[in-house]
Design a protein around this motif. Structure first.
Motif, PDB file in Angstrom:
ATOM      1  N   HIS A 128       0.822  -1.387  -0.115  1.00  0.00           N
ATOM      2  CA  HIS A 128      -0.059  -0.148   0.022  1.00  0.00           C
ATOM      3  C   HIS A 128       0.825   1.389  -0.113  1.00  0.00           C
ATOM      4  CE1 HIS A 128      -3.653  -2.191   0.921  1.00  0.00           C
ATOM      5  NE2 HIS A 128      -2.832  -3.133   1.537  1.00  0.00           N
ATOM      6  N   SER A 129       1.855   1.516  -1.117  1.00  0.00           N
ATOM      7  CA  SER A 129       2.792   2.433  -1.066  1.00  0.00           C
ATOM      8  C   SER A 129       2.413   3.845  -1.044  1.00  0.00           C
ATOM      9  CB  SER A 129       3.721   2.095  -2.516  1.00  0.00           C
ATOM     10  OG  SER A 129       2.979   2.214  -3.576  1.00  0.00           O
ATOM     11  N   GLY A 130       0.867   4.124  -1.438  1.00  0.00           N
ATOM     12  CA  GLY A 130       0.308   5.355  -1.296  1.00  0.00           C
ATOM     13  C   GLY A 130       0.129   5.772  -0.048  1.00  0.00           C
ATOM     14  N   THR A 131       0.226   4.906   1.008  1.00  0.00           N
ATOM     15  CA  THR A 131      -0.027   5.385   2.583  1.00  0.00           C
ATOM     16  C   THR A 131       1.058   6.457   2.831  1.00  0.00           C
ATOM     17  OG1 THR A 131      -0.788   3.095   2.892  1.00  0.00           O
ATOM     18  CG2 THR A 131      -0.228   4.428   4.846  1.00  0.00           C
ATOM     19  N   LEU A 132       0.586   7.218   3.668  1.00  0.00           N
ATOM     20  CA  LEU A 132       1.326   8.456   4.273  1.00  0.00           C
ATOM     21  C   LEU A 132       1.774   7.790   5.844  1.00  0.00           C
ATOM     22  CD1 LEU A 132       2.585  11.246   4.582  1.00  0.00           C
ATOM     23  CD2 LEU A 132       0.411  11.919   5.557  1.00  0.00           C
ATOM     24  N   LEU A 133       2.932   7.694   5.905  1.00  0.00           N
ATOM     25  CA  LEU A 133       3.718   7.056   6.972  1.00  0.00           C
ATOM     26  C   LEU A 133       4.229   8.009   7.993  1.00  0.00           C
ATOM     27  CD1 LEU A 133       4.531   4.804   8.885  1.00  0.00           C
ATOM     28  CD2 LEU A 133       6.515   4.591   7.206  1.00  0.00           C
ATOM     29  N   ILE A 134       3.693   8.301   9.195  1.00  0.00           N
ATOM     30  CA  ILE A 134       4.289   8.974  10.302  1.00  0.00           C
ATOM     31  C   ILE A 134       4.770   8.257  11.526  1.00  0.00           C
ATOM     32  CG2 ILE A 134       3.854  11.087  11.606  1.00  0.00           C
ATOM     33  CD1 ILE A 134       1.657  11.748  10.020  1.00  0.00           C
ATOM     34  N   GLU A 135       6.134   8.211  11.662  1.00  0.00           N
ATOM     35  CA  GLU A 135       6.606   7.769  12.749  1.00  0.00           C
ATOM     36  C   GLU A 135       6.944   8.611  13.951  1.00  0.00           C
ATOM     37  OE1 GLU A 135       9.388   4.005  11.805  1.00  0.00           O
ATOM     38  OE2 GLU A 135       9.477   5.295  10.081  1.00  0.00           O
ATOM     39  N   ASP A 136       6.799   8.333  15.323  1.00  0.00           N
ATOM     40  CA  ASP A 136       7.059   9.070  16.242  1.00  0.00           C
ATOM     41  C   ASP A 136       8.119   8.384  17.154  1.00  0.00           C
ATOM     42  OD1 ASP A 136       7.256  10.684  18.414  1.00  0.00           O
ATOM     43  OD2 ASP A 136       4.943  10.422  19.166  1.00  0.00           O
ATOM     44  N   ASP A 137       9.321   9.041  17.349  1.00  0.00           N
ATOM     45  CA  ASP A 137      10.271   8.549  18.012  1.00  0.00           C
ATOM     46  C   ASP A 137      10.809   9.456  19.376  1.00  0.00           C
ATOM     47  OD1 ASP A 137      12.258   6.471  18.781  1.00  0.00           O
ATOM     48  OD2 ASP A 137      13.849   7.842  17.776  1.00  0.00           O
ATOM     49  N   HIS A 138       9.614   9.746  19.995  1.00  0.00           N
ATOM     50  CA  HIS A 138       9.728  10.676  21.289  1.00  0.00           C
ATOM     51  C   HIS A 138      10.609  10.021  22.238  1.00  0.00           C
ATOM     52  CE1 HIS A 138       6.137   8.427  22.596  1.00  0.00           C
ATOM     53  NE2 HIS A 138       6.875   8.286  23.792  1.00  0.00           N
ATOM     54  N   GLY A 139      10.730   8.694  22.294  1.00  0.00           N
ATOM     55  CA  GLY A 139      11.570   8.106  23.220  1.00  0.00           C
ATOM     56  C   GLY A 139      12.776   7.856  23.144  1.00  0.00           C
ATOM     57  N   HIS A 140      13.471   8.638  21.974  1.00  0.00           N
ATOM     58  CA  HIS A 140      14.920   8.889  21.795  1.00  0.00           C
ATOM     59  C   HIS A 140      15.427   9.427  22.861  1.00  0.00           C
ATOM     60  CE1 HIS A 140      18.648   9.239  19.883  1.00  0.00           C
ATOM     61  NE2 HIS A 140      18.687  10.377  19.984  1.00  0.00           N
ATOM     62  N   GLY A 141      16.509   8.567  23.413  1.00  0.00           N
ATOM     63  CA  GLY A 141      17.195   9.210  24.590  1.00  0.00           C
ATOM     64  C   GLY A 141      16.949   8.848  26.102  1.00  0.00           C
ATOM     65  N   ILE A 142      15.907   8.127  26.130  1.00  0.00           N
ATOM     66  CA  ILE A 142      15.455   7.495  27.424  1.00  0.00           C
ATOM     67  C   ILE A 142      15.068   5.911  27.257  1.00  0.00           C
ATOM     68  CG2 ILE A 142      14.179   9.374  28.203  1.00  0.00           C
ATOM     69  CD1 ILE A 142      11.584   8.315  27.492  1.00  0.00           C
ATOM     70  N   VAL A 143      15.313   5.539  26.159  1.00  0.00           N
ATOM     71  CA  VAL A 143      15.187   3.908  25.766  1.00  0.00           C
ATOM     72  C   VAL A 143      16.526   3.073  25.697  1.00  0.00           C
ATOM     73  CG1 VAL A 143      12.931   4.486  25.133  1.00  0.00           C
ATOM     74  CG2 VAL A 143      14.632   4.397  23.539  1.00  0.00           C
TER      75      VAL A 143
END
Length: 400
Positions: free
Chosen positions: A212-227
């Motif tokens: 489904h390559s037309g999907t808009l993908l949004i990734e949230d990496d708010h955990g960077h620095g605490i994981v």
């Protein structure tokens, strides 16, 4: 008016699908009122004096760096010359350091923008591609602010269930086949469950997204620095994607700053719309974040280890009392329960304020969220006792 009835019917269908009007049979159609913006914040527990608050979702203040020195140095940079209209929107050294970090984590190359936190990024990316009435696949349970934001933009939500390794591939496939045009994923430290996308789950999700390559993908990496778990990004599996890395959890929510990268079309649209609004995120704030990064103001492994000990200690204490809980990363533990209202009330009576799961879920079963960021080792036993007592007697409990 001489308009073909089929045209009128089609127009009404478009307006209804886009969320502009709602129909009520013989009572006709009406323009929908503006979506509510109060959201789920009203679903909370008032914490009386003397009750231990483990509901907030905030990081441990003791693990946040002092900001005064970094801001003073940032303000003095360049002999204190002010930033004026027409200057570049992204601090060059911030772009360099951010790109190096993204490269190290396997995030595809792309232009950068600086935004005012994760939710600001999510809103701007959604508005860059979608129209009212479009459907967005969201995690369930998931971040309550995201679950509020999507309908506030006139968009529809479809839930994708989550386990400890992230969104379930079959659920995502069903959502996309049903017409979802976008997906929002939290890579690590998922709120409220603590899920982290594993390598195997990332491969499965990328396979679904490529179909489904037309999907808009949004990734949230708010955990960077605490994981302390590796990042397994999905970026690049679709034509349009955005990856946002916030400084809020590691450096303090009041910084209100995040780095956004993505495909060129997406980032260009975000930058263009940003120029018509706030223009840019304070360059002084950007320079302060650069100084914090350069000075090693946060010992990321130590912070991740501290949160890991607190999560692990509580989960182990709950398990010893026959209570199943989830939390493989971040600062929260999710406990499935049969009745949120009863459990929250009993825990409050016992001296513990937890967050009701209704703030974070759509169709997922009930649960409670416990923030462990300031939980001390000697509190694990009493809190686990209170949770077990609130759930009532019985064998090992796992409500799924």
């Amino acid at each position: 008016m001489g308009v073909n009835p089929n045209t009128v019917g089609a127009a009404y269908r478009v307006l209804r699908d886009r969320g502009v009007i709602e129909t009520a049979g013989r009572r006709g159609s009406r323009v929908r009122s503006a979506p509510a913006t109060t959201g789920r914040d009203h679903i909370h527990v008032e914490v009386p004096e003397g009750v231990r608050d483990v509901s907030s979702g905030n990081p441990d203040p003791a693990l946040l760096p002092p900001l005064a020195g970094a801001f003073a140095a940032a303000a003095a940079q360049g002999d204190g010359a002010p930033v004026l209209y027409g200057d570049v929107a992204v601090e060059p050294e911030l772009a360099r350091l951010a790109r190096a970090g993204l490269d190290a984590d396997g995030v595809p190359d792309g232009p950068l923008a600086v935004v005012s936190g994760s939710l600001d990024a999510v809103e701007r990316v959604l508005e860059a591609h979608l129209r009212p009435g479009d459907t967005v696949a969201v995690e369930d349970p998931g971040w309550g602010r995201t679950l509020d934001l999507v309908p506030a933009l006139g968009l529809r939500t479809v839930s994708v269930r989550v386990d400890d390794e992230g969104p379930l591939p079959d659920g995502l496939r069903n959502a996309l086949e049903a017409g979802a045009r976008a997906l929002i994923v939290t890579d690590r430290a998922q709120n409220p469950t603590g899920a982290a996308v594993s390598a195997a789950r990332a491969r499965a999700l990328r396979s679904v997204l490529r179909a489904h390559s037309g999907t808009l993908l949004i990734e949230d990496d708010h955990g960077h620095g605490i994981v302390d778990v590796p990042l397994h990004p999905l970026a690049g599996a679709t034509r349009h994607w955005a990856f946002v890395r916030s400084a809020a959890k590691a450096y303090g929510p009041d910084l209100r700053i995040a780095v956004l990268t993505g495909d060129r079309v997406t980032v260009d649209r975000v930058r263009g719309r940003q120029r018509l609004g706030p223009g840019w995120v304070s360059r002084v704030t950007q320079r302060a974040l650069v100084r914090l990064w350069a000075d090693g103001a946060v010992d990321a492994p130590a912070v991740a280890a501290a949160y890991g000990r607190r999560r692990g200690g509580l989960i182990a204490a709950l398990a010893a009392r026959g209570v199943a809980a989830h939390g493989v990363s971040g600062m929260n533990v999710w406990v499935p329960v049969p009745d949120e209202t009863a459990v929250v009330a009993r825990l409050l009576h016992a001296g513990w304020a937890v967050a009701p799961g209704a703030r974070y879920r759509m169709s997922a079963p009930p649960g409670i969220r416990i923030t462990v960021s300031t939980l001390m080792e000697d509190e694990n036993g009493p809190l686990a006792d209170a949770v077990a007592s609130a759930l009532g007697p019985g064998p090992a409990r796992s409500y799924v």
